[in-house]
Scaffold this active site. Structure first.
Site, mmCIF file in Angstrom:
data_model
loop_
_atom_site.group_PDB
_atom_site.id
_atom_site.type_symbol
_atom_site.label_atom_id
_atom_site.label_comp_id
_atom_site.label_asym_id
_atom_site.label_seq_id
_atom_site.Cartn_x
_atom_site.Cartn_y
_atom_site.Cartn_z
ATOM 1 N N LYS A 109 3.025 -15.405 2.427
ATOM 2 C CA LYS A 109 3.181 -16.116 1.155
ATOM 3 C C LYS A 109 4.682 -16.369 1.001
ATOM 4 C CE LYS A 109 1.624 -17.802 -2.770
ATOM 5 N NZ LYS A 109 0.747 -18.978 -2.857
ATOM 6 N N ASP A 167 -3.058 -18.321 0.534
ATOM 7 C CA ASP A 167 -4.078 -19.010 -0.272
ATOM 8 C C ASP A 167 -4.764 -20.101 0.549
ATOM 9 O OD1 ASP A 167 -1.627 -20.306 -0.275
ATOM 10 O OD2 ASP A 167 -1.694 -20.890 -2.388
ATOM 11 N N ASP A 207 -12.468 -9.113 4.326
ATOM 12 C CA ASP A 207 -13.724 -9.083 3.556
ATOM 13 C C ASP A 207 -14.300 -10.496 3.485
ATOM 14 O OD1 ASP A 207 -13.445 -6.352 3.006
ATOM 15 O OD2 ASP A 207 -14.088 -6.587 0.922
ATOM 16 N N ASP A 231 -6.400 -7.087 4.292
ATOM 17 C CA ASP A 231 -7.518 -6.424 3.623
ATOM 18 C C ASP A 231 -8.418 -7.467 2.974
ATOM 19 O OD1 ASP A 231 -9.057 -4.315 2.432
ATOM 20 O OD2 ASP A 231 -7.995 -4.718 0.548
ATOM 21 N N TYR A 272 0.828 -1.210 0.000
ATOM 22 C CA TYR A 272 0.000 0.000 0.000
ATOM 23 C C TYR A 272 0.864 1.262 0.000
ATOM 24 C CZ TYR A 272 -4.602 -2.088 0.992
ATOM 25 O OH TYR A 272 -5.792 -2.760 0.916
#
Ligand code: IPM
Ligand code: MG
Length: 353
Positions: free
Chosen positions: A186, A219, A247, A243, A141
């Site tokens: 990751k 994942d 959701d 983020d 970001y």
């Protein structure tokens, strides 16, 4: 107590949901004998329109003078084509950076009353009660961005100390809960994730020997969130993964409209906002669910003002309103009467007594 709380309604449904939270804060002030001064500031698209800056100096100064900041939402299709640096979202990122709120706390709990509102089967939802700690002021970001007509670059950087400080928040939370931290990265692909995992493996056993640590690749974590959500206690992860995963996690709770958040630094000043966006499709129609913002106000009272009984009272009132059958469209099921944003705020006020 006398306290200043900066209110930044922002764009889309932001003004509607923050108005309900302000109503609730005023009721709490009256009930418990506090004085909350709540000056407003512009942020996001409305600030860009009015002051040509999504985070104008006037707003920065309102926030600097406040004990905490309550924000609605930013963004909308109207500003889709403005340059990156002027985007409404950029205003929010600058606010987070200015306040140095590096730890974004997103609790995800399933309220049994709303279990039917989730697309996930009720037996999988049983006992879901987790906190996602999302690193908020670093990573992709905030890295360097470049763009030519045919290529684009977003740089992702993490430093050891950025990782350490957010891990400490996660570790402390786990110690007060079920003693488990799941770190999501990751590390099979990203260098930043390899550093992240290395720091977790050094710091956690040293500073939180009583906390059980689990590593998941992002994942796989996305899948486990749906297959075994009740196993998670505290999840800690970097900015973008947090983020995305929150959701996803919000659907366990039934709706994005139910999830509050607190963004914290080392001190008591914090930024509080619902995890949902500005929902331009329903803006100005009295349709949005204000519960996430109202519960963000509860988190504000608890974390920034140390008003525990007051925060508990708000959370209990939201719960009671839901038990009484209050439902905005996002959490309604067949046969429910759907009420509006203001009516949901009124239902919470009524339950507050
Ligand atoms: C959130 C939002 C923001 C983010 C946007 C509006 C910049 O999606 O708070 O989750 O990506 O952090
Ligand atoms: Mg988001």
């Amino acid at each position: 107590m006398k306290a200043t709380i900066a209110i930044l309604p922002g764009d889309g449904i932001g003004p509607e949901v923050t108005a309900e939270a302000v109503k609730v804060l005023n009721a709490i002030a009256a009930k418990f004998g506090h004085q909350f001064d709540m000056p407003e500031g512009l942020i996001g698209g409305v600030a860009l329109d009015a002051e040509n800056d999504p985070f104008p100096a006037s707003t920065a100064s309102v926030c600097e003078d406040a004990a905490a900041v309550l924000l609605g939402a930013v963004g909308g299709p109207k500003w889709d084509n403005v340059p990156t640096e002027s985007r409404p979202e950029r205003g929010l990122l600058r606010l987070r950076a200015v306040l140095n709120v590096f730890a974004n706390i997103r609790p995800v709990a399933v309220n049994n009353v709303l279990a039917g509102a989730s697309p996930i089967r009720a037996e999988i939802l049983e006992g879901v009660d987790m906190i996602v700690v999302r690193e908020l002021t670093g990573g992709i970001y905030f890295g360097k961005k470049e763009r030519t007509k045919n290529s684009a670059t977003d740089v992702c950087t993490y430093t050891r100390s950025e990782i350490e400080r957010v891990l400490r928040i996660a570790g402390q939370m786990a110690q007060k809960r079920r003693g488990k931290v799941t770190s999501v990265d990751k590390s099979n692909v990203l260098e930043t994730s390899r550093l992240w995992r290395e720091v977790v493996n050094e710091l956690m056993p040293r500073e939180f020997p009583d906390v059980q640590v689990e590593h998941l690749l992002v994942d796989a974590a996305a899948m486990h969130l749906l297959s075994r959500p009740a196993d998670f206690d505290v999840i800690v992860t970097e900015n973008m993964f947090g983020d995305i995963l929150t959701d996803e996690a919000s659907m366990l709770a039934g709706s994005m409209g139910m999830l509050p958040s607190a963004s914290l630094n080392d001190g008591t000043v914090g930024l509080y906002e619902p995890i949902h966006g500005s929902a331009p499709d329903i803006a100005g129609q009295n349709k949005a669910n204000p519960c996430a913002t109202i519960m963000s106000a509860a988190m504000l009272l608890r974390h920034s003002l140390n008003l525990t009984a007051e925060a508990d009272a708000i959370e209990a009132a939201v719960n009671q309103a839901l038990l009484n059958g209050a439902r905005t469209g996002d959490i309604a099921q067949a046969g429910d009467t759907v009420i509006g944003t203001q009516e949901m705020g009124d239902a919470v006020l009524k339950a507050l007594g």
